[in-house]
Design a protein around this motif. Structure first.
Motif, PDB file in Angstrom:
ATOM      1  N   TRP A  64      63.292  -8.266 -41.001  1.00  0.00           N
ATOM      2  CA  TRP A  64      62.579  -8.236 -39.727  1.00  0.00           C
ATOM      3  C   TRP A  64      61.063  -8.228 -39.901  1.00  0.00           C
ATOM      4  N   PRO A 106      57.494  -9.768 -40.814  1.00  0.00           N
ATOM      5  CA  PRO A 106      56.883 -11.107 -40.976  1.00  0.00           C
ATOM      6  C   PRO A 106      56.369 -11.301 -42.400  1.00  0.00           C
ATOM      7  N   HIS A 133      65.591  -6.229 -34.332  1.00  0.00           N
ATOM      8  CA  HIS A 133      66.395  -6.921 -35.331  1.00  0.00           C
ATOM      9  C   HIS A 133      67.747  -6.238 -35.525  1.00  0.00           C
ATOM     10  N   ARG A 165      53.524 -12.450 -31.643  1.00  0.00           N
ATOM     11  CA  ARG A 165      54.492 -13.416 -32.174  1.00  0.00           C
ATOM     12  C   ARG A 165      55.896 -13.137 -31.623  1.00  0.00           C
ATOM     13  N   TYR A 166      56.272 -11.862 -31.640  1.00  0.00           N
ATOM     14  CA  TYR A 166      57.597 -11.500 -31.135  1.00  0.00           C
ATOM     15  C   TYR A 166      57.733 -11.878 -29.658  1.00  0.00           C
ATOM     16  N   THR A 167      56.690 -11.585 -28.876  1.00  0.00           N
ATOM     17  CA  THR A 167      56.723 -11.902 -27.448  1.00  0.00           C
ATOM     18  C   THR A 167      56.782 -13.404 -27.223  1.00  0.00           C
ATOM     19  N   GLU A 168      56.060 -14.160 -28.039  1.00  0.00           N
ATOM     20  CA  GLU A 168      56.080 -15.626 -27.896  1.00  0.00           C
ATOM     21  C   GLU A 168      57.468 -16.185 -28.185  1.00  0.00           C
ATOM     22  N   ARG A 169      58.141 -15.611 -29.185  1.00  0.00           N
ATOM     23  CA  ARG A 169      59.487 -16.080 -29.515  1.00  0.00           C
ATOM     24  C   ARG A 169      60.490 -15.752 -28.413  1.00  0.00           C
ATOM     25  N   THR A 170      60.333 -14.598 -27.805  1.00  0.00           N
ATOM     26  CA  THR A 170      61.340 -14.136 -26.844  1.00  0.00           C
ATOM     27  C   THR A 170      61.005 -14.463 -25.395  1.00  0.00           C
ATOM     28  N   ARG A 171      59.712 -14.527 -25.055  1.00  0.00           N
ATOM     29  CA  ARG A 171      59.313 -14.731 -23.662  1.00  0.00           C
ATOM     30  C   ARG A 171      58.474 -15.973 -23.426  1.00  0.00           C
ATOM     31  N   GLY A 172      57.910 -16.528 -24.511  1.00  0.00           N
ATOM     32  CA  GLY A 172      57.081 -17.711 -24.348  1.00  0.00           C
ATOM     33  C   GLY A 172      55.602 -17.420 -24.565  1.00  0.00           C
ATOM     34  N   SER A 194      52.986 -14.010 -24.126  1.00  0.00           N
ATOM     35  CA  SER A 194      52.350 -13.476 -25.339  1.00  0.00           C
ATOM     36  C   SER A 194      50.847 -13.298 -25.140  1.00  0.00           C
TER      37      SER A 194
END
Length: 239
Positions: free
Chosen positions: A11, A13, A72, A148-155, A159
């Motif tokens: 989990w 990066p 994760h 990064r996590y927010t971009e992966r999950t919400r866009g 983010s």
């Protein structure tokens, strides 16, 4: 480095392991100097609050890592929300450290028309700057991870809203901490006293300071993101 990569949790990066280890090493060095008798004559007891501020600045990175681990590992929603809340609660302590540079006024850098040749002056300068850089670095690294996590999950939009909202809250938090002299835990233990002081002292100058600190926080994050992108692009070209 190969051994380290093999032991990095799934989990975490992987491309951020070097900045993480660097910040941890620097924080240990900056804090450890306080416990080495030889350096007492250089520190002169000026900076004993610095290790505490570095610890507070480390907390947002700690809770960001806890959040990534919880997500994760598919932990409970309550734990994930708690990690989000604790990260946001402690995050302003990291950029707040930039204002600790005001303590450099304790040193006499210029004597007459000459710069000081006293090693204690310049050692204190370097020690404080290093501590501030480490503290700010902890916060910026945690924000990069969670963006990064927010971009992966919400866009991407969400983010960057996270970055903007965090910068705004940090700007207000720095003003409350530096100018009103409140601590993070006062939000929990003296909330009404805190709100009364904010309401009575929030004027035009306070607004401008909050705006300035907000821009400072957002600008620092943009600089880190841009630099990280340049490094990635450079590695891509080499590969």
């Amino acid at each position: 480095m190969h051994i380290i990569n093999e032991n990095i949790p799934a989990w975490f990066p992987r491309d951020l392991i070097n900045p993480f280890l660097y910040l941890i090493s620097c924080s240990i060095l900056v804090t450890g100097l306080f416990f080495i008798p030889f350096f007492d004559m250089y520190l002169q007891g000026h900076w004993w609050w610095l290790p505490w501020n570095i610890f507070l600045a480390w907390l947002p990175l700690f809770f960001a890592l806890c959040l990534l681990w919880a997500v994760h590992g598919e932990q409970s929603r309550l734990l994930i929300i708690t990690c989000w809340g604790l990260w946001l609660f402690f995050y302003p302590n990291a950029p707040y450290m930039l204002t600790d540079l005001i303590h450099l006024n304790r040193f006499e850098f210029v004597i007459g028309t000459q710069f000081s040749a006293d090693p204690a002056v310049w050692f204190g300068f370097l020690h404080l700057v290093a501590g501030v850089a480490v503290g700010c670095g902890f916060g910026l690294l945690s924000l990069v991870m969670l963006q990064r996590y927010t971009e992966r999950t919400r866009g991407a939009v969400w983010s960057w809203l996270l970055v903007a909202g965090t910068s705004l809250l940090s700007g207000i938090g720095i003003w409350i901490g530096r100018n009103l002299r409140f601590n993070s835990w006062d939000i929990l233990f003296r909330p009404f006293h805190l709100l009364r002081n904010i309401a009575s002292q929030f004027d035009r100058n306070a607004f401008l300071l909050c705006l300035l600190f907000t821009i400072m926080c957002a600008g620092a994050h943009l600089l880190v993101v841009s630099f990280n992108k340049e490094v990635k692009d450079e590695r891509g070209i080499r590969n």
